[in-house]
Write a protein that holds these residues in place. Structure first.
Motif, short mmCIF file in Angstrom:
data_model
loop_
_atom_site.label_atom_id
_atom_site.label_comp_id
_atom_site.label_asym_id
_atom_site.label_seq_id
_atom_site.Cartn_x
_atom_site.Cartn_y
_atom_site.Cartn_z
N ARG A 76 5.40 1.73 -4.12
CA ARG A 76 4.88 2.69 -2.69
C ARG A 76 5.85 2.83 -1.81
O ARG A 76 6.62 2.02 -1.46
CB ARG A 76 3.55 2.08 -2.33
CG ARG A 76 3.14 3.23 -1.60
CD ARG A 76 1.48 2.38 -0.91
NE ARG A 76 0.74 2.15 -1.74
CZ ARG A 76 -0.06 3.00 -2.37
NH1 ARG A 76 -0.19 4.12 -2.05
NH2 ARG A 76 -0.99 2.68 -3.39
N PRO A 129 0.84 4.59 -6.59
CA PRO A 129 0.98 5.34 -5.25
C PRO A 129 1.19 7.01 -5.79
O PRO A 129 2.20 7.17 -6.80
CB PRO A 129 2.24 4.82 -4.71
CG PRO A 129 2.83 4.04 -5.54
CD PRO A 129 1.76 3.59 -6.79
N ASP A 183 2.23 -0.21 -7.30
CA ASP A 183 2.65 -1.40 -6.33
C ASP A 183 2.25 -2.74 -6.63
O ASP A 183 1.74 -2.83 -7.75
CB ASP A 183 1.99 -0.58 -5.05
CG ASP A 183 0.32 -0.65 -4.65
OD1 ASP A 183 -0.11 -1.53 -5.80
OD2 ASP A 183 -0.23 -0.11 -3.84
#
Length: 335
Positions: A236, A228, A222
């Motif tokens: 994400r 993520p 991210d």
């Protein structure tokens, strides 16, 4: 005593209250309190009340009636509005802005059990059909992992979105996932640090996550350099994308059931209008109810899902009186 009070304008009192609450509550909670209490500040202006010292118990009752009628609020909404007002009034009394004990004059309506919980839910049998469909036709996808985690952990949307690859422990005999409050890098938890916790996961869920990581998860980070767990090619997963996945998976047509809603289109942009599909919050509530129906202790369920016993009972527990009686009898079968 009124003689000991220090003059303060309603708007200034509201700002002091928000400043006090800000370090201890989620931004969404702070915003909700701000919006609710701005109605009280507006009412004070209409009544030419420029000093909170002058607010009486009668004023608070008249405000309750005004707010109910002006906002066309039901009993549940009135209770929410007045509960927030009582918190504000107590704070004002604590700082000598309103009379001591005046919070007891705030009329918060009582509700019958279950009255302030939405009736919307999804049956456990249907969720199992959804998970089986995902296992057969969409195994190890981001949607499969998402629905599996939401159902087995009963976590909030923000909680599942906050997970990083490093928060998953798939080795050893007790696989688990960790929820961490990381506000500085875009993933706060609703209850902040107190919402940080470790949840065990079953072997099937662990295997699905492992296959997602090995075969399908895009190699992305991210904007903060974190990896993520639930990712798209852009980074994400977003909150809107999470909601869309849940609406898609819980629509009756996803498991070849008939739909009873009035929505003509069931594409991604319209599924939220389908009354037969549900939101992530409803999936959470239904998961919590399923846990309780299986006889799990409410304190353990609350710890797992980061929810207090009182909130669990008032907002999430959809078990019937007969079901609760049966569960109690199982706990006391030694008598």
């Amino acid at each position: 005593m009124k003689g000991n009070l220090e003059p303060i304008a309603p708007a200034q009192g509201l700002q002091l209250y928000l400043d006090k609450r800000e370090p201890n509550v989620a931004e969404s909670t702070l915003q909700a309190h701000r919006i609710r209490l701005q109605h009280f500040v507006r009412w004070c202006s209409q009544q030419d009340i420029s000093n909170l010292n002058d607010v009486s118990g009668r004023d608070l009752y008249e405000y309750r009636i005004w707010r109910r009628n002006e906002g066309q609020l039901n009993t549940v909404s009135v209770r929410t509005q007045m509960s927030t007002l009582r918190c504000f009034v107590k704070f004002c009394a604590d700082i000598n802005a309103m009379q001591d004990g005046i919070k007891d004059a705030v009329d918060v309506p009582e509700l019958e059990r279950g009255e302030n919980a939405r009736e919307e839910t999804i049956e456990e049998e249907r969720v199992r059909e959804i998970l089986e469909r995902l296992r057969k036709y969409d195994y190890g996808s981001v949607r499969h992992v998402l629905i599996r985690l939401l159902w087995t952990t009963a976590c909030r949307l923000g909680g599942v979105r906050s997970l990083d690859v490093g928060d998953v422990n798939l080795s050893g005999d007790f696989p688990s996932i960790e929820f961490h409050h990381r506000p500085d890098t875009g993933t706060p938890l609703k209850n902040k640090e107190s919402g940080s916790r470790v949840n065990s996961i079953d072997e099937s869920t662990a295997q699905i996550i492992d296959d997602w990581l090995q075969d399908m998860r895009p190699e992305v980070s991210d904007e903060y350099g974190r990896k993520p767990l639930l990712a798209t090619k852009h980074g994400r997963i977003g909150k809107t994308t999470i909601r869309r996945h849940v609406y898609v998976a819980t629509s009756p047509g996803f498991v070849d059931r008939n739909c009873t809603c009035d929505t003509n289109s069931h594409d991604l942009s319209s599924l939220h209008k389908c009354s037969d599909s549900v939101s992530p919050h409803v999936l959470r509530r239904s998961s919590l109810t399923a846990m309780l129906r299986r006889g799990n202790n409410d304190s353990i369920v609350g710890d797992r899902a980061d929810v207090s016993k009182t909130v669990l009972s008032d907002h999430y527990d959809e078990t019937t009186e007969s079901e609760r009686a049966e569960l109690r009898s199982k706990e006391f079968d030694w008598i």
